[in-house]
Design a protein around this motif. Sequence first.
Motif, PDB file in Angstrom:
ATOM      1  N   LEU A  42       0.104  -1.394   0.295  1.00  0.00           N
ATOM      2  CA  LEU A  42       0.399  -0.206   0.033  1.00  0.00           C
ATOM      3  C   LEU A  42       0.425   1.822   0.146  1.00  0.00           C
ATOM      4  O   LEU A  42       0.374   1.899  -0.212  1.00  0.00           O
ATOM      5  CB  LEU A  42      -0.735   0.300   1.183  1.00  0.00           C
ATOM      6  N   PHE A  43       2.186   1.029   0.434  1.00  0.00           N
ATOM      7  CA  PHE A  43       3.029   2.310   1.416  1.00  0.00           C
ATOM      8  C   PHE A  43       3.108   3.103  -0.844  1.00  0.00           C
ATOM      9  O   PHE A  43       2.652   4.520  -0.417  1.00  0.00           O
ATOM     10  CB  PHE A  43       4.369   1.895   1.535  1.00  0.00           C
ATOM     11  N   PRO A  44       3.746   2.234  -2.062  1.00  0.00           N
ATOM     12  CA  PRO A  44       3.630   3.232  -3.472  1.00  0.00           C
ATOM     13  C   PRO A  44       2.662   4.023  -3.499  1.00  0.00           C
ATOM     14  O   PRO A  44       2.784   4.745  -4.248  1.00  0.00           O
ATOM     15  CB  PRO A  44       4.213   2.105  -4.218  1.00  0.00           C
ATOM     16  N   ILE A  45       1.637   3.543  -3.467  1.00  0.00           N
ATOM     17  CA  ILE A  45      -0.127   3.843  -4.010  1.00  0.00           C
ATOM     18  C   ILE A  45       0.091   5.158  -3.388  1.00  0.00           C
ATOM     19  O   ILE A  45      -0.688   5.669  -3.539  1.00  0.00           O
ATOM     20  CB  ILE A  45      -0.964   2.418  -4.663  1.00  0.00           C
ATOM     21  N   THR A  46      -0.564   4.387  -2.122  1.00  0.00           N
ATOM     22  CA  THR A  46      -0.226   5.965  -1.499  1.00  0.00           C
ATOM     23  C   THR A  46       0.168   7.127  -1.236  1.00  0.00           C
ATOM     24  O   THR A  46      -0.642   7.993  -1.768  1.00  0.00           O
ATOM     25  CB  THR A  46      -1.164   5.566   0.514  1.00  0.00           C
ATOM     26  N   PHE A  47       1.614   6.735  -0.971  1.00  0.00           N
ATOM     27  CA  PHE A  47       2.183   8.368  -0.973  1.00  0.00           C
ATOM     28  C   PHE A  47       1.858   8.566  -2.917  1.00  0.00           C
ATOM     29  O   PHE A  47       2.131   9.695  -2.666  1.00  0.00           O
ATOM     30  CB  PHE A  47       4.009   7.696  -1.250  1.00  0.00           C
ATOM     31  N   TYR A  48       1.787   7.980  -3.855  1.00  0.00           N
ATOM     32  CA  TYR A  48       1.998   8.778  -4.995  1.00  0.00           C
ATOM     33  C   TYR A  48       0.778   9.097  -4.707  1.00  0.00           C
ATOM     34  O   TYR A  48       0.697  10.501  -5.916  1.00  0.00           O
ATOM     35  CB  TYR A  48       1.787   7.940  -5.889  1.00  0.00           C
ATOM     36  N   LEU A  49       0.140   8.860  -4.071  1.00  0.00           N
ATOM     37  CA  LEU A  49      -1.930   9.627  -4.510  1.00  0.00           C
ATOM     38  C   LEU A  49      -1.393  10.533  -3.511  1.00  0.00           C
ATOM     39  O   LEU A  49      -2.461  12.206  -3.954  1.00  0.00           O
ATOM     40  CB  LEU A  49      -2.989   8.551  -4.520  1.00  0.00           C
ATOM     41  N   THR A  50      -1.472  10.490  -2.324  1.00  0.00           N
ATOM     42  CA  THR A  50      -0.743  11.196  -1.249  1.00  0.00           C
ATOM     43  C   THR A  50      -0.017  12.639  -1.184  1.00  0.00           C
ATOM     44  O   THR A  50       0.358  13.421  -1.120  1.00  0.00           O
ATOM     45  CB  THR A  50      -1.369  11.227   0.072  1.00  0.00           C
ATOM     46  N   ASN A  52       2.281  12.347   0.815  1.00  0.00           N
ATOM     47  CA  ASN A  52       2.600  12.158   1.847  1.00  0.00           C
ATOM     48  C   ASN A  52       3.739  10.408   2.806  1.00  0.00           C
ATOM     49  O   ASN A  52       2.547  10.244   2.249  1.00  0.00           O
ATOM     50  CB  ASN A  52       1.453  12.914   2.506  1.00  0.00           C
ATOM     51  N   LYS A  53       4.101  10.750   3.363  1.00  0.00           N
ATOM     52  CA  LYS A  53       5.313   9.779   3.773  1.00  0.00           C
ATOM     53  C   LYS A  53       3.792   8.869   4.872  1.00  0.00           C
ATOM     54  O   LYS A  53       3.591   8.582   5.320  1.00  0.00           O
ATOM     55  CB  LYS A  53       6.181   9.927   3.886  1.00  0.00           C
ATOM     56  N   LEU A  54       3.608  10.040   5.716  1.00  0.00           N
ATOM     57  CA  LEU A  54       2.746  10.290   6.673  1.00  0.00           C
ATOM     58  C   LEU A  54       1.533   9.404   6.448  1.00  0.00           C
ATOM     59  O   LEU A  54       1.137   8.312   7.093  1.00  0.00           O
ATOM     60  CB  LEU A  54       2.546  11.293   6.895  1.00  0.00           C
ATOM     61  N   SER A  55       0.604  10.068   5.301  1.00  0.00           N
ATOM     62  CA  SER A  55      -0.573   9.164   5.137  1.00  0.00           C
ATOM     63  C   SER A  55      -0.126   7.830   4.927  1.00  0.00           C
ATOM     64  O   SER A  55      -1.101   7.037   5.510  1.00  0.00           O
ATOM     65  CB  SER A  55      -0.563   9.311   3.846  1.00  0.00           C
ATOM     66  N   ALA A  56       0.967   7.341   4.163  1.00  0.00           N
ATOM     67  CA  ALA A  56       1.464   6.157   3.722  1.00  0.00           C
ATOM     68  C   ALA A  56       2.042   5.513   4.362  1.00  0.00           C
ATOM     69  O   ALA A  56       1.385   3.747   4.566  1.00  0.00           O
ATOM     70  CB  ALA A  56       2.253   6.256   2.864  1.00  0.00           C
ATOM     71  N   PHE A  57       2.675   6.198   5.232  1.00  0.00           N
ATOM     72  CA  PHE A  57       3.278   4.954   7.371  1.00  0.00           C
ATOM     73  C   PHE A  57       1.869   4.503   7.326  1.00  0.00           C
ATOM     74  O   PHE A  57       1.716   3.222   7.581  1.00  0.00           O
ATOM     75  CB  PHE A  57       3.770   5.948   7.375  1.00  0.00           C
TER      76      PHE A  57
END
Length: 167
Positions: A42-50, A52-57
């Motif tokens: 989930l980290f790459p797609i969440t970071f790409y869309l947001t 924001n590293k905190l959101s991805a984390f």
Amino acid sequence: EYLSPYGPTQVFMGILAQLYNYNSTYYYIISYLFRLFAAFSLFPITFYLTRNKLSAFFAVLFFSITTTGFDTTNWVFNMPSYVALGLLNLTLYFFILSREENHFRQIVFAAILYYFAYIIAPIRMHGSLPFIFLLESFWVVQERNTKTLKKVALRLAIILGVFLIIR
């Protein structure tokens, strides 16, 4: 029997039975490791869309420690679903990334990941193709030009081709 909906799961369970006999501890450990793979995918797609590293984390943390999908962790027969989910997350990441200019390699890589996700857990991937079509439809409506339409047609043809090869 591999081509049945639960065939890949049965093959995988057979391999685990050969390795660990029926010691349930190893099955639970492998199931949780697969869950962690799905969470970290989930980290790459969440970071790409947001962006924001905190959101991805937090997305990774939420999926890895909450009770979401806990039945799959507990009922280890469905543990390949985590691998398929992780591959689907990576498929969506590379699929979305391929929308940018000159990223044909990403769509090919997304198609390969989609193939493996579908092969590993076909019973869990039934909604993936309509979801990808819906994603592309939103992109066409958002951009509204022929260049986008051509790219969408090519990308959908590749994914549909993978789907038809599997079926």
